[in-house]
Design a protein around this motif. Structure first.
Motif, PDB file in Angstrom:
ATOM      1  N   ASN A   1       0.831  -1.193   0.000  1.00 24.37           N
ATOM      2  CA  ASN A   1       0.000   0.000   0.000  1.00 24.37           C
ATOM      3  C   ASN A   1       0.870   1.249   0.000  1.00 24.37           C
ATOM      4  O   ASN A   1       1.595   1.527   0.961  1.00 24.37           O
ATOM      5  CB  ASN A   1      -0.899  -0.026   1.242  1.00 24.37           C
ATOM      6  N   ALA A   2       0.796   2.037  -1.079  1.00 29.34           N
ATOM      7  CA  ALA A   2       1.659   3.216  -1.225  1.00 29.34           C
ATOM      8  C   ALA A   2       1.402   4.252  -0.136  1.00 29.34           C
ATOM      9  O   ALA A   2       2.305   5.004   0.240  1.00 29.34           O
ATOM     10  CB  ALA A   2       1.472   3.838  -2.599  1.00 29.34           C
ATOM     11  N   ALA A   3       0.184   4.331   0.386  1.00 27.24           N
ATOM     12  CA  ALA A   3      -0.159   5.335   1.388  1.00 27.24           C
ATOM     13  C   ALA A   3       0.256   4.933   2.798  1.00 27.24           C
ATOM     14  O   ALA A   3       0.150   5.735   3.730  1.00 27.24           O
ATOM     15  CB  ALA A   3      -1.666   5.606   1.354  1.00 27.24           C
ATOM     16  N   TYR A   4       0.738   3.711   2.969  1.00 27.90           N
ATOM     17  CA  TYR A   4       1.154   3.231   4.283  1.00 27.90           C
ATOM     18  C   TYR A   4       2.263   4.124   4.819  1.00 27.90           C
ATOM     19  O   TYR A   4       3.168   4.529   4.081  1.00 27.90           O
ATOM     20  CB  TYR A   4       1.641   1.789   4.140  1.00 27.90           C
TER      21      TYR A   4
ATOM     22  N   SER B   1       8.497   7.812   0.548  1.00 29.93           N
ATOM     23  CA  SER B   1       8.882   8.348  -0.753  1.00 29.93           C
ATOM     24  C   SER B   1       7.971   9.510  -1.107  1.00 29.93           C
ATOM     25  O   SER B   1       6.948   9.750  -0.456  1.00 29.93           O
ATOM     26  CB  SER B   1       8.764   7.264  -1.831  1.00 29.93           C
ATOM     27  N   LEU B   2       8.327  10.238  -2.160  1.00 29.65           N
ATOM     28  CA  LEU B   2       7.474  11.338  -2.622  1.00 29.65           C
ATOM     29  C   LEU B   2       6.111  10.811  -3.052  1.00 29.65           C
ATOM     30  O   LEU B   2       5.079  11.439  -2.790  1.00 29.65           O
ATOM     31  CB  LEU B   2       8.155  12.070  -3.787  1.00 29.65           C
ATOM     32  N   PHE B   3       6.096   9.655  -3.690  1.00 30.45           N
ATOM     33  CA  PHE B   3       4.831   9.053  -4.106  1.00 30.45           C
ATOM     34  C   PHE B   3       3.991   8.685  -2.889  1.00 30.45           C
ATOM     35  O   PHE B   3       2.765   8.873  -2.885  1.00 30.45           O
ATOM     36  CB  PHE B   3       5.108   7.801  -4.954  1.00 30.45           C
ATOM     37  N   GLY B   4       4.636   8.167  -1.858  1.00 24.48           N
ATOM     38  CA  GLY B   4       3.915   7.836  -0.630  1.00 24.48           C
ATOM     39  C   GLY B   4       3.317   9.061   0.030  1.00 24.48           C
ATOM     40  O   GLY B   4       2.181   9.018   0.529  1.00 24.48           O
ATOM     41  N   MET B   5       4.056  10.163   0.055  1.00 24.01           N
ATOM     42  CA  MET B   5       3.542  11.404   0.613  1.00 24.01           C
ATOM     43  C   MET B   5       2.292  11.863  -0.125  1.00 24.01           C
ATOM     44  O   MET B   5       1.278  12.229   0.489  1.00 24.01           O
ATOM     45  CB  MET B   5       4.610  12.496   0.556  1.00 24.01           C
ATOM     46  N   LEU B   6       2.342  11.834  -1.465  1.00 26.10           N
ATOM     47  CA  LEU B   6       1.191  12.250  -2.260  1.00 26.10           C
ATOM     48  C   LEU B   6       0.016  11.293  -2.071  1.00 26.10           C
ATOM     49  O   LEU B   6      -1.141  11.716  -2.056  1.00 26.10           O
ATOM     50  CB  LEU B   6       1.575  12.317  -3.742  1.00 26.10           C
ATOM     51  N   ALA B   7       0.310  10.001  -1.903  1.00 26.65           N
ATOM     52  CA  ALA B   7      -0.755   9.012  -1.684  1.00 26.65           C
ATOM     53  C   ALA B   7      -1.458   9.245  -0.354  1.00 26.65           C
ATOM     54  O   ALA B   7      -2.657   8.973  -0.226  1.00 26.65           O
ATOM     55  CB  ALA B   7      -0.180   7.600  -1.740  1.00 26.65           C
ATOM     56  N   ARG B   8      -0.726   9.743   0.641  1.00 25.31           N
ATOM     57  CA  ARG B   8      -1.351  10.037   1.934  1.00 25.31           C
ATOM     58  C   ARG B   8      -2.169  11.317   1.888  1.00 25.31           C
ATOM     59  O   ARG B   8      -3.069  11.507   2.700  1.00 25.31           O
ATOM     60  CB  ARG B   8      -0.268  10.126   3.019  1.00 25.31           C
TER      61      ARG B   8
ATOM     62  N   LYS C   1       4.096  11.818   9.877  1.00 25.71           N
ATOM     63  CA  LYS C   1       3.953  10.736   8.898  1.00 25.71           C
ATOM     64  C   LYS C   1       4.946  10.835   7.744  1.00 25.71           C
ATOM     65  O   LYS C   1       5.182   9.840   7.048  1.00 25.71           O
ATOM     66  CB  LYS C   1       2.525  10.724   8.350  1.00 25.71           C
ATOM     67  N   ASN C   2       5.519  12.005   7.522  1.00 29.05           N
ATOM     68  CA  ASN C   2       6.473  12.195   6.425  1.00 29.05           C
ATOM     69  C   ASN C   2       7.842  12.634   6.940  1.00 29.05           C
ATOM     70  O   ASN C   2       8.640  13.183   6.177  1.00 29.05           O
ATOM     71  CB  ASN C   2       5.941  13.237   5.439  1.00 29.05           C
ATOM     72  N   TRP C   3       8.130  12.385   8.202  1.00 30.08           N
ATOM     73  CA  TRP C   3       9.306  12.957   8.835  1.00 30.08           C
ATOM     74  C   TRP C   3      10.613  12.514   8.175  1.00 30.08           C
ATOM     75  O   TRP C   3      11.493  13.329   7.914  1.00 30.08           O
ATOM     76  CB  TRP C   3       9.333  12.620  10.316  1.00 30.08           C
ATOM     77  N   TYR C   4      10.766  11.231   7.885  1.00 30.03           N
ATOM     78  CA  TYR C   4      12.019  10.770   7.279  1.00 30.03           C
ATOM     79  C   TYR C   4      12.185  11.351   5.883  1.00 30.03           C
ATOM     80  O   TYR C   4      13.290  11.729   5.483  1.00 30.03           O
ATOM     81  CB  TYR C   4      12.061   9.243   7.206  1.00 30.03           C
ATOM     82  N   LEU C   5      11.103  11.395   5.149  1.00 33.81           N
ATOM     83  CA  LEU C   5      11.131  12.004   3.821  1.00 33.81           C
ATOM     84  C   LEU C   5      11.577  13.468   3.909  1.00 33.81           C
ATOM     85  O   LEU C   5      12.427  13.920   3.139  1.00 33.81           O
ATOM     86  CB  LEU C   5       9.745  11.912   3.191  1.00 33.81           C
ATOM     87  N   LEU C   6      11.013  14.191   4.869  1.00 33.96           N
ATOM     88  CA  LEU C   6      11.370  15.604   5.033  1.00 33.96           C
ATOM     89  C   LEU C   6      12.831  15.766   5.442  1.00 33.96           C
ATOM     90  O   LEU C   6      13.505  16.707   5.007  1.00 33.96           O
ATOM     91  CB  LEU C   6      10.436  16.259   6.063  1.00 33.96           C
ATOM     92  N   LEU C   7      13.322  14.859   6.280  1.00 32.00           N
ATOM     93  CA  LEU C   7      14.738  14.901   6.644  1.00 32.00           C
ATOM     94  C   LEU C   7      15.617  14.654   5.421  1.00 32.00           C
ATOM     95  O   LEU C   7      16.651  15.320   5.240  1.00 32.00           O
ATOM     96  CB  LEU C   7      15.035  13.859   7.716  1.00 32.00           C
TER      97      LEU C   7
END
Length: 385
Positions: A222-225, A230-237, A349-355
């Motif tokens: 599930n991409a939204a998990y 990832s950037l795609f996961g962020m957009l999916a959420r 929910k996007n903390w690692y991505l933002l880092l």
């Protein structure tokens, strides 16, 4: 005294956390490989999962060949082999990163391994039974050992890593954009050779993967998990289905800037920063980047701690939040309100991505100080850009 206290605290944390995932992904590897060896089509294998839905084998066929020993061994033997390889890979790669910048190598390694073992990507890689660290060894061996020595084999290991799992192919791009054309072409030849050899051994699986499985993207979860950083996961959420045009634009911007800085670092001789930036780009651009794929926090921390005092605060933030598994709070049964929605929810929910995005800008590029003749004096410290 403080180091002993930290080691004890981290050891207690590992004992308390335990192996919550029970080598789940290693089990999928074994089941998929054995399904295949029993005469079934490799990519018809599925394993039901309450969280992710139906999970399948998503690596290229060469990855399945590499994983055959784990399927052939009994469960206890597979776990032992996996544990030895992964622990050895963590120790070896940490040594490659830390030893060149450490005054006291023993103390530095004890501290580094304690911190590295506590980071969620490393902890989850081990408890899930992922092969990430084996691929990291191949990548770092090429970039930090073979390439600096001018070996004719430089690039072979990156190519093999890309043949096992597609995401390491970002390092082939990195080699090419940083003008290491021979190593880049060697990596391409290595990946192609492994792929063609597999096609000769397993033509049906190879045809299925390269013509169908790769393009459908099924069985990856599930991409939204929340674990998908990832950037795609962020957009999916944010919205389902995610806006693919926005995703492509974000990937192009991220890859363009990140690889530009990676190239800049490589050209001034800062290979650790270059490979870290390339790894970050690969994680952000991939549609699925689970938290246990984010190894590149490790070399980033080495760079931040050794660069200058002003970067130390960012290193502490990464160590504490990634060590505590911040993005996983919602998946560990902790209360989600009032932090689950709005800006706080987005940040957590996007903390690692933002880092990772911040590291694209903050990670310093260190070039050797130059004397008037244009040479780098061995006695002078590195300058930071």
């Amino acid at each position: 005294m403080l180091l002993a206290l930290l080691v004890a605290l981290v050891a207690y944390g590992h004992w308390w956390y335990g192996n919550r995932h029970q080598f789940f992904d290693l089990g999928i590897y074994r089941q998929a490989v054995n399904w295949w060896l029993d005469g079934h089509d490799l990519y018809d294998f599925t394993k039901p999962d309450d969280t992710q839905g139906a999970l399948g084998f998503t690596y290229p066929p060469f990855g399945a060949l590499v994983l055959v020993p784990f399927g052939a061994l009994p469960w206890g033997g597979a776990v032992t082999l996996y544990a030895v390889l992964t622990v050895a890979a963590v120790v070896l790669t940490t040594y490659w990163l830390v030893a060149p910048v450490a005054r006291d190598k023993i103390l530095a390694m004890v501290l580094a391994l304690t911190v590295v073992s506590a980071l969620e990507p490393i902890r989850e890689t081990y408890t899930f039974g992922q092969i990430n660290m084996v691929l990291v060894v191949l990548i770092l061996a090429d970039l930090l050992i073979l390439l600096p020595r001018g070996s004719r084999w430089a690039g072979v290991l990156i190519g093999l890593a890309a043949a096992v799992k597609l995401t390491p192919a970002i390092f082939i791009v990195y080699l090419l954009v940083s003008r290491r054309y021979r190593a880049g072409l060697t990596a391409i030849a290595s990946a192609a050779g492994a792929t063609l050899l597999t096609a000769a051994i397993a033509p049906r699986a190879s045809w299925d993967f390269w013509t169908t499985v790769l393009w459908k993207g099924e069985g990856i979860g599930n991409a939204a998990y929340t674990f998908n950083q990832s950037l795609f996961g962020m957009l999916a959420r944010i919205d389902s289905p995610p806006n693919r045009i926005a995703w492509v634009l974000l990937v192009l911007a991220t890859a363009g800037y990140g690889l530009w800085r990676a190239r800049k670092a490589a050209l001034v001789g800062d290979e650790v920063v270059g490979l870290t930036l390339a790894g970050i780009v690969g994680c952000l651009a991939s549609p699925i980047t689970w938290a246990h794929h984010l190894y590149w926090f490790v070399p980033a921390l080495v760079v931040l701690v050794t660069a200058s005092r002003k970067h130390l605060a960012f290193a502490v933030i990464i160590t504490v939040t990634v060590g505590l598994g911040m993005v996983s709070w919602f998946e560990q049964g902790l209360p989600v309100h009032p932090w689950g929605d709005g800006v706080p929810g987005f940040l957590i929910k996007n903390w690692y991505l933002l880092l990772f995005v911040a590291l694209l800008f903050v990670l310093p590029i260190r070039s050797p100080a130059r004397d008037r003749a244009g040479h780098a004096p061995a006695s002078e410290p590195a300058t930071v850009r």
